[in-house]
Scaffold this active site. Structure first.
Site, short mmCIF file in Angstrom:
data_model
loop_
_atom_site.label_atom_id
_atom_site.label_comp_id
_atom_site.label_asym_id
_atom_site.label_seq_id
_atom_site.Cartn_x
_atom_site.Cartn_y
_atom_site.Cartn_z
N THR A 140 41.03 42.12 41.71
CA THR A 140 41.32 42.31 40.29
C THR A 140 41.18 40.96 39.60
OG1 THR A 140 42.90 43.22 38.69
CG2 THR A 140 43.82 41.95 40.52
N VAL B 296 37.83 47.99 36.70
CA VAL B 296 37.54 46.68 36.14
C VAL B 296 38.87 45.98 35.89
CG1 VAL B 296 36.38 45.41 34.30
CG2 VAL B 296 35.49 47.65 35.02
N CYS B 297 39.00 44.75 36.36
CA CYS B 297 40.18 43.94 36.07
C CYS B 297 41.45 44.67 36.53
CB CYS B 297 40.18 43.63 34.58
SG CYS B 297 41.32 42.34 34.04
N THR B 298 42.43 44.80 35.64
CA THR B 298 43.70 45.45 36.02
C THR B 298 43.61 46.97 36.03
OG1 THR B 298 44.41 45.18 33.72
CG2 THR B 298 45.19 43.55 35.32
N ALA C 265 36.62 41.98 39.51
CA ALA C 265 37.52 41.02 38.91
C ALA C 265 37.55 41.26 37.40
CB ALA C 265 37.07 39.61 39.27
#
Length: 383
Positions: free
Chosen positions: A126, A106-108, A160
């Protein structure tokens, strides 16, 4: 009832709270009171960590004692920029990825996967604010995908930022337990699931051309529909050829349960209706004999509903399977066909398949086909 899948949500100092709790709650709510998923947190050590917003979370397990995850969730946060250089963490992520059925960043959290060296040749994404940073640390063979909620590479799925992790988690639930379970979970969470806003193994444009044909991993919730589909196919084979190559009585719930649990089985849906089913195998098969090689995916038990005869669903499924096999790093698509069914053999030849030989067994025979997978990169990112 089978054993529930272990879902490990990794936490670390300065992780983003919603990156953790969003997917955590998706899997927990989808778990059917713990029957299908056992969800837990794991940290490098069994000591509290603090999220970016200051929330303290104590991991249930550490690296030393956590159960092996079937699904690993790697959240992002400001701390990912530091922890991606923590060799103990990246080595653990790499080890867990090697045995997990699915990995979700998830994300970074994608930075941790990149430094764990598990993104070679994959589609990646990301948080839009960290695209450049991920590009710096990701392998050059990875393909950056922008402006999507998540990308699905089969085993490894990347989302993202923040709430996009919930969309991706619901996507995994759909693949494993069916669309109805995923939608019910989103409803219980009162969450607007952006289920179509993703980049998968086929592009959004292809999905639209395919009348929103959804192909996903088959789950136990699909058994009844699968049984009807395969028994229909068995009856058609017998009525058109006089052979019982697929005995209708063989497709019991017990057989299909082991089929789904032991192989990579995929189901194709059109507006919630099962229209096709198949598996992809990678191991040695006696049917190929000396012609076997491990640079191929073997499409097996392919069946398409007779209701949609002549509408191109078989071709679409083969195209999807070819994408999937290519993204698994293989160069050939293989399948077999009942040797004494001229119409079906003509169909596979029309699909660009090359005849490789015939296998004869007691009471049945199969023709062997394969085709080379095109290596040209398709525009999956819409950039």
């Amino acid at each position: 009832m089978g054993k529930p899948r272990n879902v490990a949500v990794f936490i670390y100092e300065q992780v983003d709270a919603l990156d953790v709790t969003g997917p955590y709650d998706v899997f927990a709510v989808s778990s059917n009171w713990g029957k299908d998923f056992y969800v837990y947190t794991v940290g490098e050590r069994e000591s509290p960590v603090h999220t970016v917003s200051g929330l303290a979370i104590c991991p249930k397990y550490s690296f030393d004692n956590c159960p092996g995850p079937d699904i690993l969730v790697v959240p992002g946060g400001l701390g990912a920029r530091k922890e991606m250089n923590n060799e103990a963490i990246t080595a653990w992520v790499q080890k867990m990825t090697a045995s997990a059925e699915h990995v979700l960043s998830v994300c970074t959290g994608a930075l941790l996967l990149a430094k764990a060296d598990v993104l070679d040749g994959l589609q990646i994404t990301t948080n839009r604010r960290a695209i450049d940073l991920l590009r710096e640390v990701a392998p050059t063979s990875a393909k950056m995908v922008k402006d999507v909620r998540y990308v699905d590479n089969g085993q490894i799925i990347l989302s993202a930022g923040v709430t996009a992790g919930m969309d991706a988690a619901l996507h995994i639930v759909r693949r494993l337990l069916g669309s109805e379970r995923a939608h019910n979970s989103a409803s219980m969470l009162e969450y607007h699931w952006r289920e179509s806003d993703f980049s998968g193994l086929v592009s959004k444009d292809s999905l639209q051309k395919d009348e929103k044909l959804l192909i996903r991993k088959a789950g136990l919730a699909d058994l009844e529909a699968m049984q009807q589909l395969y028994r229909e196919a068995a009856r058609w084979i017998h009525s058109s050829t006089g052979f019982f190559q697929w005995p209708e009585a063989a497709f019991t719930k017990e057989y299909l349960t082991s089929f789904v649990e032991e192989q990579e089985v995929f189901a194709a849906f059109l507006k919630e209706e099962l229209v096709g089913c198949f598996s992809i195998q990678w191991q040695y098969e006696e049917i190929w004999g000396d012609q076997f090689h491990d640079n191929a995916g073997y499409v097996h038990r392919l069946a398409v509903s007779r209701k949609y005869k002549g509408q191109g669903f078989g071709s679409r499924i083969l195209a999807w399977a070819e994408h999937y096999i290519r993204y698994r790093g293989k160069a050939w698509l293989r399948l077999d066909c009942m040797a004494d069914n001229p119409a079906l053999n003509r169909y596979y030849l029309s699909q660009g398949m090359t005849f490789r030989g015939r296998f004869d067994s007691q009471g049945w025979s199969a023709n062997l086909y394969e085709r080379k997978i095109k290596r040209e990169e398709e525009d999956l990112s819409h950039e």
